[in-house]
Design a protein around this motif. Structure first.
Motif, mmCIF file in Angstrom:
data_model
loop_
_atom_site.group_PDB
_atom_site.id
_atom_site.type_symbol
_atom_site.label_atom_id
_atom_site.label_comp_id
_atom_site.label_asym_id
_atom_site.label_seq_id
_atom_site.Cartn_x
_atom_site.Cartn_y
_atom_site.Cartn_z
ATOM 1 N N MET A 1 -22.159 -28.987 -20.814
ATOM 2 C CA MET A 1 -20.678 -28.819 -21.431
ATOM 3 C C MET A 1 -20.930 -28.891 -22.849
ATOM 4 N N HIS A 2 -20.305 -27.864 -23.655
ATOM 5 C CA HIS A 2 -20.649 -28.002 -25.091
ATOM 6 C C HIS A 2 -19.300 -28.085 -25.908
ATOM 7 N N LEU A 3 -19.424 -28.682 -26.949
ATOM 8 C CA LEU A 3 -18.166 -28.878 -27.830
ATOM 9 C C LEU A 3 -17.938 -27.848 -28.772
ATOM 10 N N TYR A 4 -16.534 -26.998 -28.509
ATOM 11 C CA TYR A 4 -16.290 -25.901 -29.272
ATOM 12 C C TYR A 4 -15.220 -26.449 -30.337
ATOM 13 N N GLU A 5 -15.277 -25.871 -31.609
ATOM 14 C CA GLU A 5 -14.224 -26.150 -32.559
ATOM 15 C C GLU A 5 -13.922 -24.826 -32.982
ATOM 16 N N ILE A 6 -12.666 -24.832 -33.159
ATOM 17 C CA ILE A 6 -11.875 -23.542 -33.857
ATOM 18 C C ILE A 6 -12.045 -23.576 -35.181
ATOM 19 N N LYS A 7 -12.703 -22.688 -35.921
ATOM 20 C CA LYS A 7 -12.721 -22.673 -37.338
ATOM 21 C C LYS A 7 -12.367 -21.494 -37.980
ATOM 22 N N LEU A 8 -11.267 -21.688 -39.166
ATOM 23 C CA LEU A 8 -10.921 -20.560 -39.568
ATOM 24 C C LEU A 8 -11.454 -20.492 -41.173
ATOM 25 N N ALA A 9 -11.971 -19.502 -41.658
ATOM 26 C CA ALA A 9 -12.482 -19.514 -42.698
ATOM 27 C C ALA A 9 -12.274 -18.087 -43.478
ATOM 28 N N GLN A 10 -12.214 -17.885 -44.732
ATOM 29 C CA GLN A 10 -11.628 -16.607 -45.638
ATOM 30 C C GLN A 10 -13.279 -15.966 -45.684
ATOM 31 N N GLU A 11 -13.012 -14.722 -45.421
ATOM 32 C CA GLU A 11 -14.268 -13.768 -45.427
ATOM 33 C C GLU A 11 -14.559 -13.615 -46.996
ATOM 34 N N LEU A 12 -15.948 -13.992 -47.246
ATOM 35 C CA LEU A 12 -16.281 -13.763 -48.693
ATOM 36 C C LEU A 12 -17.131 -12.175 -48.806
ATOM 37 N N LYS A 13 -16.867 -11.473 -49.795
ATOM 38 C CA LYS A 13 -17.764 -10.442 -49.862
ATOM 39 C C LYS A 13 -18.697 -10.521 -50.867
ATOM 40 N N ARG A 57 -10.547 -29.771 -30.695
ATOM 41 C CA ARG A 57 -12.059 -29.701 -29.919
ATOM 42 C C ARG A 57 -11.865 -29.340 -28.310
ATOM 43 N N TYR A 58 -12.765 -28.779 -28.083
ATOM 44 C CA TYR A 58 -12.766 -28.194 -26.441
ATOM 45 C C TYR A 58 -14.155 -28.616 -26.016
ATOM 46 N N TRP A 59 -14.208 -29.311 -24.814
ATOM 47 C CA TRP A 59 -15.350 -29.464 -24.094
ATOM 48 C C TRP A 59 -15.318 -28.702 -22.963
ATOM 49 N N SER A 60 -16.323 -27.753 -22.833
ATOM 50 C CA SER A 60 -16.233 -26.717 -21.804
ATOM 51 C C SER A 60 -17.649 -26.267 -21.572
ATOM 52 N N ALA A 61 -17.837 -25.607 -20.473
ATOM 53 C CA ALA A 61 -19.244 -25.169 -19.970
ATOM 54 C C ALA A 61 -19.242 -23.681 -20.670
ATOM 55 N N ARG A 62 -18.161 -23.048 -20.906
ATOM 56 C CA ARG A 62 -18.020 -21.791 -21.577
ATOM 57 C C ARG A 62 -17.258 -21.470 -22.583
ATOM 58 N N ASN A 63 -17.323 -20.912 -23.596
ATOM 59 C CA ASN A 63 -16.439 -20.870 -25.011
ATOM 60 C C ASN A 63 -15.061 -20.520 -24.353
ATOM 61 N N PRO A 64 -14.219 -21.439 -24.431
ATOM 62 C CA PRO A 64 -12.744 -21.089 -24.148
ATOM 63 C C PRO A 64 -11.949 -20.131 -24.865
ATOM 64 N N LYS A 65 -11.125 -19.311 -24.543
ATOM 65 C CA LYS A 65 -10.531 -18.037 -25.191
ATOM 66 C C LYS A 65 -8.966 -18.353 -24.978
ATOM 67 N N GLN A 66 -8.466 -19.777 -25.025
ATOM 68 C CA GLN A 66 -7.277 -20.068 -24.533
ATOM 69 C C GLN A 66 -6.332 -20.034 -25.971
ATOM 70 N N LYS A 67 -5.010 -19.750 -25.783
ATOM 71 C CA LYS A 67 -4.005 -19.826 -26.751
ATOM 72 C C LYS A 67 -3.139 -20.975 -26.376
ATOM 73 N N TYR A 68 -2.707 -21.612 -27.389
ATOM 74 C CA TYR A 68 -1.940 -22.949 -27.312
ATOM 75 C C TYR A 68 -0.524 -22.370 -27.975
ATOM 76 N N GLN A 69 0.641 -22.594 -27.140
ATOM 77 C CA GLN A 69 1.947 -22.448 -27.669
ATOM 78 C C GLN A 69 2.439 -23.601 -28.393
ATOM 79 N N LYS A 70 3.268 -23.655 -29.516
ATOM 80 C CA LYS A 70 3.891 -24.661 -30.190
ATOM 81 C C LYS A 70 5.290 -24.096 -30.600
ATOM 82 N N PRO A 71 6.175 -24.996 -30.853
ATOM 83 C CA PRO A 71 7.549 -24.472 -31.397
ATOM 84 C C PRO A 71 7.403 -24.137 -32.767
#
Length: 86
Positions: A1-13, A57-71
């Motif tokens: 199992m690996h810990l996956y964290e979603i990171k959002l970053a601005q692309e710098l040129k 944070r996600y613990w998974s054997a593979r990188n999860p590509k899940q979407k979570y819905q919220k109001p």
């Protein structure tokens, strides 16, 4: 199992470094003493246990590509704070 964290970053040129330096130099010319600048920030605290996306944070054997819905408009409190040299 690996810990996956979603990171959002601005692309710098490559040209961004020069633009950032130009912006800083303009600010120093405009506000040499920084006495008339107001720094502010805000944070949202949700009542429905919604967690800020930086804290997912996600613990998974593979990188999860899940979407979570919220109001779209969940009940929340917004806190705003500001500070200045004065």
């Amino acid at each position: 199992m690996h810990l996956y964290e979603i990171k959002l970053a601005q692309e710098l040129k490559p040209q961004d470094a020069g633009q950032r330096l130009d912006c800083i130099n303009q600010m120093i010319e405009r506000f040499p003493t920084f006495t008339n600048i107001l720094f502010s920030d805000e944070a949202h605290f949700h009542f429905n246990a919604h967690v800020n996306k930086q804290n997912y944070r996600y613990w998974s054997a593979r990188n999860p590509k899940q979407k979570y819905q919220k109001p779209l408009h969940s009940p929340k409190v917004t806190v705003w704070v500001a500070m200045s040299a004065r």
